[in-house]
Design an enzyme around this catalytic site. Structure first.
Site, short mmCIF file in Angstrom:
data_model
loop_
_atom_site.label_atom_id
_atom_site.label_comp_id
_atom_site.label_asym_id
_atom_site.label_seq_id
_atom_site.Cartn_x
_atom_site.Cartn_y
_atom_site.Cartn_z
N ARG A 113 -1.49 13.79 -1.29
CA ARG A 113 -1.07 15.22 -0.63
C ARG A 113 -1.68 16.19 -1.54
O ARG A 113 -2.00 17.38 -1.20
CB ARG A 113 0.44 15.36 -0.51
CG ARG A 113 1.03 16.58 -0.16
CD ARG A 113 0.52 17.07 1.16
NE ARG A 113 0.70 18.23 1.39
CZ ARG A 113 0.29 19.59 0.97
NH1 ARG A 113 -0.74 19.25 0.16
NH2 ARG A 113 0.43 20.71 1.18
N TYR A 114 -1.73 15.96 -2.97
CA TYR A 114 -2.20 16.95 -4.01
C TYR A 114 -3.49 16.51 -4.38
O TYR A 114 -3.88 15.33 -4.36
CB TYR A 114 -1.33 16.99 -4.97
CG TYR A 114 0.45 17.61 -4.51
CD1 TYR A 114 0.48 18.82 -4.01
CD2 TYR A 114 1.19 16.41 -4.05
CE1 TYR A 114 1.74 19.26 -3.68
CE2 TYR A 114 2.66 16.88 -3.75
CZ TYR A 114 2.85 18.23 -3.60
OH TYR A 114 3.92 18.66 -2.88
N ARG A 117 -3.37 13.96 -7.82
CA ARG A 117 -2.31 12.78 -7.91
C ARG A 117 -1.84 12.15 -6.43
O ARG A 117 -1.86 12.88 -5.30
CB ARG A 117 -1.17 13.00 -8.71
CG ARG A 117 -0.48 14.66 -7.91
CD ARG A 117 0.16 15.19 -9.00
NE ARG A 117 0.93 16.22 -8.39
CZ ARG A 117 0.62 17.49 -8.13
NH1 ARG A 117 -0.31 17.79 -8.31
NH2 ARG A 117 1.56 18.21 -7.88
N CYS A 126 14.98 -1.32 -2.00
CA CYS A 126 15.58 -0.85 -2.94
C CYS A 126 16.94 -1.69 -3.39
O CYS A 126 17.37 -2.42 -2.67
CB CYS A 126 16.14 0.54 -2.80
SG CYS A 126 14.66 1.69 -1.96
N CYS A 130 20.32 4.54 -0.71
CA CYS A 130 20.85 5.82 -0.73
C CYS A 130 21.10 6.19 0.69
O CYS A 130 20.04 6.37 1.50
CB CYS A 130 20.08 6.88 -1.52
SG CYS A 130 19.44 6.18 -3.11
N CYS A 133 18.65 9.09 1.77
CA CYS A 133 17.16 8.75 1.49
C CYS A 133 16.12 9.63 2.45
O CYS A 133 16.39 9.47 3.61
CB CYS A 133 16.89 7.49 1.63
SG CYS A 133 14.93 7.00 1.01
N ARG A 135 13.01 8.70 3.01
CA ARG A 135 12.06 8.12 3.02
C ARG A 135 12.25 6.77 3.90
O ARG A 135 11.95 5.56 3.76
CB ARG A 135 11.12 7.84 1.85
CG ARG A 135 9.79 7.13 2.00
CD ARG A 135 8.80 7.19 0.89
NE ARG A 135 8.51 8.41 0.52
CZ ARG A 135 8.34 9.10 -0.67
NH1 ARG A 135 9.07 8.41 -1.80
NH2 ARG A 135 7.74 10.11 -0.91
N ASP A 294 15.57 16.78 2.74
CA ASP A 294 14.52 16.82 3.68
C ASP A 294 15.40 16.68 4.99
O ASP A 294 16.36 16.41 5.19
CB ASP A 294 13.85 15.75 3.53
CG ASP A 294 12.90 15.70 2.22
OD1 ASP A 294 12.52 16.93 2.12
OD2 ASP A 294 12.55 15.03 1.63
N ASP A 331 10.56 20.34 -0.22
CA ASP A 331 9.61 19.69 0.33
C ASP A 331 9.36 20.12 1.58
O ASP A 331 10.03 19.67 2.75
CB ASP A 331 9.83 18.24 0.45
CG ASP A 331 8.38 17.54 -0.32
OD1 ASP A 331 7.28 18.09 0.02
OD2 ASP A 331 8.54 16.37 -0.69
N LYS A 338 5.76 20.31 -2.05
CA LYS A 338 6.99 20.72 -2.58
C LYS A 338 6.77 22.61 -2.91
O LYS A 338 5.81 22.71 -3.67
CB LYS A 338 7.16 20.14 -4.01
CG LYS A 338 7.40 18.72 -3.82
CD LYS A 338 7.56 17.96 -5.21
CE LYS A 338 7.69 16.46 -5.07
NZ LYS A 338 6.62 15.72 -4.77
C1 LIG Z 1 6.29 14.71 -5.08
C2 LIG Z 1 4.80 13.97 -5.01
C3 LIG Z 1 4.01 13.97 -5.88
C4 LIG Z 1 4.26 14.43 -7.52
O1 LIG Z 1 4.46 15.78 -7.37
P1 LIG Z 1 4.57 16.15 -8.89
O2 LIG Z 1 5.10 17.60 -8.44
O3 LIG Z 1 3.62 16.18 -9.53
O4 LIG Z 1 5.86 15.55 -9.39
C5 LIG Z 1 2.75 13.40 -5.35
N1 LIG Z 1 2.54 13.20 -4.00
C6 LIG Z 1 3.54 13.27 -3.17
C7 LIG Z 1 3.05 13.09 -1.55
C8 LIG Z 1 4.48 13.84 -3.49
O5 LIG Z 1 5.51 13.83 -2.58
S1 SF4 Z 2 16.01 7.67 -2.43
FE1 SF4 Z 2 15.27 5.94 -0.73
S2 SF4 Z 2 13.59 5.24 -1.88
FE2 SF4 Z 2 14.78 6.06 -3.41
S3 SF4 Z 2 16.27 4.56 -4.16
FE3 SF4 Z 2 17.32 5.51 -2.74
S4 SF4 Z 2 16.96 4.41 -0.80
FE4 SF4 Z 2 15.35 3.95 -2.15
#
Ligand SMILES: *Cc1c(COP(=O)(O)O)cnc(C)c1O
Ligand code: SF4
Length: 372
Positions: A113-114, A117, A126, A130, A133, A135, A294, A331, A338
């Site tokens: 996305r960035y 990284r 996990c 959570c 979560c 995701r 989110d 986000d 973010k």
């Molecule tokens: C949060 C995130 C990162 C890391 O972002 P930082 O601001 O550098 O911590 C990288 N890729 C994705 C898709 C993210 O959601």
């Molecule tokens: S936030 Fe989601 S991915 Fe992260 S530890 Fe909790 S359940 Fe697992």
């Protein structure tokens, strides 16, 4: 301390079983029946929880369960790990993939996305799921293991993309893998010359601190620079055992950061957040982000108003050490990434001067340079 957990499993907090992360993992509480043995649940609650489990599975390590108040449904730890009927309510604005991660996925399990990284999602498991979560879409399929072929492809993508200097290994929780599985990934990433840093995103220090073994740290140290980010959301999660795990990580020369989620009725007040942040820095854990929830399905009941987060950050800034205050971020939906949401300190700014408000509300002026 919930003693029902220890008596239920027939162990003591000092026993070798309890201190073995694999034992903790194998004995995770995943069903309503087992849960009812360690916390008080009415028949209605049991039924509601069962209904939730068809949407997003439950797992709670005996360790994390032992921190929950057995009698209090509003216990901030219990609310993070035990389903509530609210999860089954779905609102039109909620999305299965609110961050549009699919769109940014050049190859399965990689989100790019960035510019410099990537996120590398290596597992869907996990230690404790959570309830908040973000995701969920990618999490909870316990039988999912990244295939050798997909791993190969993901690593080939990273190796072939020279702009990537930071790889964030996440999931699920990468520390649910054993040392060998993790080392296979970390060592292959370390062999890529343009990958400067490797990060692990893990909640193990919070929900499974016994995972942080000397052997794990000896292994990770071979592949420095490694950074770890974890997710403490409430001061009560910083137990002696968690503190020990975090101290061991930092003593191994691995910087440890924390990304909290702002959660309604759990940590959405200044006092709780301040206590959490001060405990974190005392443990040498650097508060990094505070996330607004989110727009993920079934987590509406955890969402706070954005102003709540802004107000918490405003009231802490200047009053506690600068590095104890995380950056509050949203986000952004639709893959916006973010975005920092900061209290406003600039009153006005023009070619001559900036007028600012300090943390006490005082107004100050700073003149601009005179040239041009
Ligand atoms: C949060 C995130 C990162 C890391 O972002 P930082 O601001 O550098 O911590 C990288 N890729 C994705 C898709 C993210 O959601
Ligand atoms: S936030 Fe989601 S991915 Fe992260 S530890 Fe909790 S359940 Fe697992």
């Amino acid at each position: 301390m919930n003693d029902r957990v220890f008596s239920g499993f027939g162990v003591t907090p000092e026993s070798s079983e309890w201190l073995d992360w694999k034992w903790q993992y194998r004995h995770r509480i995943t069903g309503v029946g087992e849960l009812a043995e360690v916390i008080s649940l009415s028949e209605g609650e049991k039924e509601e929880i069962s209904r939730c489990l068809s949407g997003f599975r439950m797992a709670v390590t005996p360790y994390y369960a032992s921190l929950m108040d057995p009698a209090d449904p509003t216990c901030p730890l219990r609310m993070q790990a035990v389903p509530s009927v609210e999860e089954t309510r779905v609102f039109p604005w909620e999305k299965e993939d609110p961050l549009k991660e699919e769109k940014y996925s050049p190859t399965p399990h990689v989100v790019h996305r960035y510019p410099d990284r990537v996120l590398f999602l290596v597992t869907r498991q996990c230690a404790t799921y959570c309830r908040h979560c973000a995701r969920k879409r990618n999490v909870g399929e316990e039988d999912f293991v990244i295939s050798e072929g997909e791993k190969e492809k993901a690593i080939a993508y990273i190796a072939g993309t020279r702009s990537i200097r930071d790889v964030l290994i996440s999931g699920g929780d990468p520390l649910t893998m054993d040392d060998g599985g993790l080392e296979d990934i970390v060592s292959r990433l370390r062999a890529i010359s343009h990958v400067e840093i490797i990060r692990l995103g893990t909640r193990a220090p919070v929900t499974l601190p016994m995972r942080v073994t000397p052997a794990l740290l000896v292994m990770l140290k071979k592949y420095q620079p490694i950074w770890i980010n974890t997710q403490f959301n409430h001061p009560r999660e910083l137990t002696p055992q968690s503190l020990k795990a975090c101290a061991d990580i930092v003593d191994a020369g691995i910087p440890l950061g924390n990304q909290s989620v702002l959660l309604k009725n759990i940590n959405d007040d200044t006092e709780t957040m301040k206590e959490l942040l001060l405990k974190l820095v005392k443990a040498r854990i650097r508060p990094y982000y505070l996330y607004q929830c989110d727009l993920c399905e079934g987590i509406e009941h955890f969402r706070t108003k954005v102003e709540t987060g802004v107000e918490i950050i405003r009231s802490l800034t200047g009053n506690i050490s600068g590095f104890a205050v995380p950056e509050f971020v949203i986000d952004a939906p639709e893959g916006g990434g973010k975005i920092p949401i900061n209290p406003e300190y600039i009153v006005s700014i023009d070619g001559e001067k900036v007028v600012m408000r300090n943390y006490e509300g005082g107004i100050y002026t700073y003149p601009q340079p005179r040239e041009k």
